[in-house]
Design an enzyme around this catalytic site. Structure first.
Site, PDB file in Angstrom:
ATOM      1  N   LEU A 143       0.821  -1.220   0.000  1.00 45.96           N
ATOM      2  CA  LEU A 143       0.000   0.000   0.000  1.00 45.96           C
ATOM      3  C   LEU A 143       0.851   1.264   0.000  1.00 45.96           C
ATOM      4  O   LEU A 143       1.911   1.319   0.613  1.00 45.96           O
ATOM      5  CB  LEU A 143      -0.923  -0.001   1.217  1.00 45.96           C
TER       6      LEU A 143
ATOM      7  N   GLU B 247       0.324   5.891  -0.693  1.00 47.88           N
ATOM      8  CA  GLU B 247      -0.598   6.998  -0.448  1.00 47.88           C
ATOM      9  C   GLU B 247      -1.809   6.954  -1.397  1.00 47.88           C
ATOM     10  O   GLU B 247      -2.916   7.357  -1.022  1.00 47.88           O
ATOM     11  CB  GLU B 247       0.176   8.320  -0.581  1.00 47.88           C
ATOM     12  N   GLY B 248      -1.619   6.467  -2.615  1.00 46.78           N
ATOM     13  CA  GLY B 248      -2.740   6.362  -3.561  1.00 46.78           C
ATOM     14  C   GLY B 248      -3.856   5.486  -3.005  1.00 46.78           C
ATOM     15  O   GLY B 248      -5.039   5.840  -3.043  1.00 46.78           O
ATOM     16  N   HIS B 249      -3.451   4.317  -2.461  1.00 47.89           N
ATOM     17  CA  HIS B 249      -4.452   3.443  -1.844  1.00 47.89           C
ATOM     18  C   HIS B 249      -5.150   4.152  -0.677  1.00 47.89           C
ATOM     19  O   HIS B 249      -6.348   3.996  -0.472  1.00 47.89           O
ATOM     20  CB  HIS B 249      -3.803   2.169  -1.298  1.00 47.89           C
TER      21      HIS B 249
ATOM     22  N   GLN C 255      -5.775 -12.895 -12.126  1.00 47.94           N
ATOM     23  CA  GLN C 255      -5.720 -11.721 -13.005  1.00 47.94           C
ATOM     24  C   GLN C 255      -4.320 -11.485 -13.575  1.00 47.94           C
ATOM     25  O   GLN C 255      -4.096 -10.515 -14.276  1.00 47.94           O
ATOM     26  CB  GLN C 255      -6.232 -10.471 -12.287  1.00 47.94           C
TER      27      GLN C 255
ATOM     28  N   LYS D  86      -6.434   5.549 -11.568  1.00 45.54           N
ATOM     29  CA  LYS D  86      -5.153   4.993 -12.053  1.00 45.54           C
ATOM     30  C   LYS D  86      -5.403   3.805 -12.978  1.00 45.54           C
ATOM     31  O   LYS D  86      -4.734   3.641 -13.991  1.00 45.54           O
ATOM     32  CB  LYS D  86      -4.328   4.574 -10.834  1.00 45.54           C
ATOM     33  N   ASP D  87      -6.387   2.971 -12.629  1.00 44.39           N
ATOM     34  CA  ASP D  87      -6.772   1.823 -13.458  1.00 44.39           C
ATOM     35  C   ASP D  87      -8.128   2.135 -14.083  1.00 44.39           C
ATOM     36  O   ASP D  87      -9.146   1.503 -13.766  1.00 44.39           O
ATOM     37  CB  ASP D  87      -6.832   0.563 -12.602  1.00 44.39           C
TER      38      ASP D  87
ATOM     39  N   GLN E  91     -10.184  -0.539 -15.746  1.00 42.41           N
ATOM     40  CA  GLN E  91     -10.767  -1.422 -14.727  1.00 42.41           C
ATOM     41  C   GLN E  91     -12.080  -0.829 -14.207  1.00 42.41           C
ATOM     42  O   GLN E  91     -13.055  -1.555 -13.990  1.00 42.41           O
ATOM     43  CB  GLN E  91      -9.745  -1.586 -13.604  1.00 42.41           C
TER      44      GLN E  91
ATOM     45  N   SER F   1       2.261   0.368  -6.778  1.00 39.35           N
ATOM     46  CA  SER F   1       3.073  -0.628  -6.060  1.00 39.35           C
ATOM     47  C   SER F   1       4.249  -1.055  -6.938  1.00 39.35           C
ATOM     48  O   SER F   1       5.314  -1.406  -6.429  1.00 39.35           O
ATOM     49  CB  SER F   1       2.213  -1.837  -5.709  1.00 39.35           C
TER      50      SER F   1
END
Ligand code: AMP
Length: 281
Positions: free
Chosen positions: A33, A35-37, A61, A150-151, A154, A187
């Site tokens: 993990l 800061e984004g998470h 995945q 970011k994704d 998704q 990550s």
């Protein structure tokens, strides 16, 4: 913070919460993990009675030549970070708990948009994501689930199957969190050397150039893509997998940017595959 390792444990925990009338926010992650998470955790914290994070490196995945084995795993450090933002519980199952012998049911979002961008080079990736996210939604009994821009592809996939399968969860997209340098936090940045981290700045720099051109009135997709591709071409270390600009969230092709559109890229710096994007319009 509660640590839930089994399906029985999370099922019992969320049954009690629902009985007590609590709202639940779910934040699925693969751990390592940053800061984004934590921005996702904070968004969930602000809008729900209870926040459940998951830390699970989901084997289905990853493609056969991808980084499943070497993906960073640091559960104790992750727990400290989750506690620092007041997450109530973390679901951290073993792969064998999630995929026992006999498991054979998958969620396959079958639109053309799943075969573009990352879908082109990662066949089966979104099927793995959709399958695990569906199950995490069911197990957590979430009212809201939080995902990062970011994704972005998704998010398109998740919004599609949540709608198509009538899953009663609100999908919330949280903006990209970046280092001061502009590098999108990931990550996988842990794989980059200091030199590669510098080289990787070409991703966000090229996107900022396109953003500035759009703000200056450039709406032509080919012209915007050329700005980005030229900027990436100026970095010899950048091996570009794709740079595309599509309607968001349908990912339909467009010629001019008239409404929300996604400029997305995947670029290899050394052995590390990085993604980044902006939404314009
Ligand atoms: P991951 O652990 O990489 O699967 O990511 C878990 C969630 O965190 C996903 O919804 C990601 O989109 C989100 N996320 C990862 N990096 C960032 C970032 N830099 N900013 C915002 N969200 C992110």
């Amino acid at each position: 913070m509660k640590v839930l390792s089994t399906i029985a444990e999370i099922t019992a925990y969320t049954a009690e919460l629902k009985k007590a009338g609590k709202t639940i926010g779910l934040v699925p992650t693969m751990g390592a993990l940053h800061e984004g998470h934590l921005t996702l955790m904070r968004a969930a914290r602000a809008a729900n009675d209870v926040v459940i994070a998951s830390v699970f490196v989901n084997p289905i995945q990853f493609g056969p030549n991808e980084d499943y084995d070497k993906y960073p795993r640091m559960f104790e450090a992750d727990c400290a970070k989750l506690e620092s933002v007041n997450v109530d519980a973390v679901f951290h199952p073993d792969p064998a708990e999630m995929y026992p012998q006999g498991f054979c049911t998958y969620v396959n979002v079958d639109g053309d948009f799943t075969r573009k961008l990352c879908g082109a080079s990662r066949p089966g990736h979104f099927r793995g994501v959709a399958t695990v996210v569906t199950r995490l939604m069911n197990l957590s009994r979430a009212d809201r689930a939080y995902f990062g821009q970011k994704d972005a592809q998704q998010v398109c996939v998740i919004k599609r199957f949540v709608n198509d399968l009538n899953i009663p969860v609100e999908v919330v997209m949280v903006p990209i969190n970046r280092e001061d340098s502009g590098l999108a936090r990931s990550s996988r940045n842990a794989y980059l050397s200091d030199t590669e981290k510098q080289q990787a700045l070409c991703l966000s720099r090229s996107l900022r150039k396109a953003e500035a051109a759009f703000a200056g009135g450039e709406k032509n997709v080919a012209a915007l893509l050329k700005i980005v591709r030229d900027e990436l071409a100026a970095e010899p270390a950048a091996d570009v997998e794709y740079v595309e600009l599509y309607d968001f969230p349908t990912l339909e092709p467009i010629e001019t940017v008239e409404k929300e559109s996604l400029m997305a890229m995947a670029v290899r710096i050394g052995k590390t595959r990085l993604i980044d994007n902006i939404i314009i319009g």
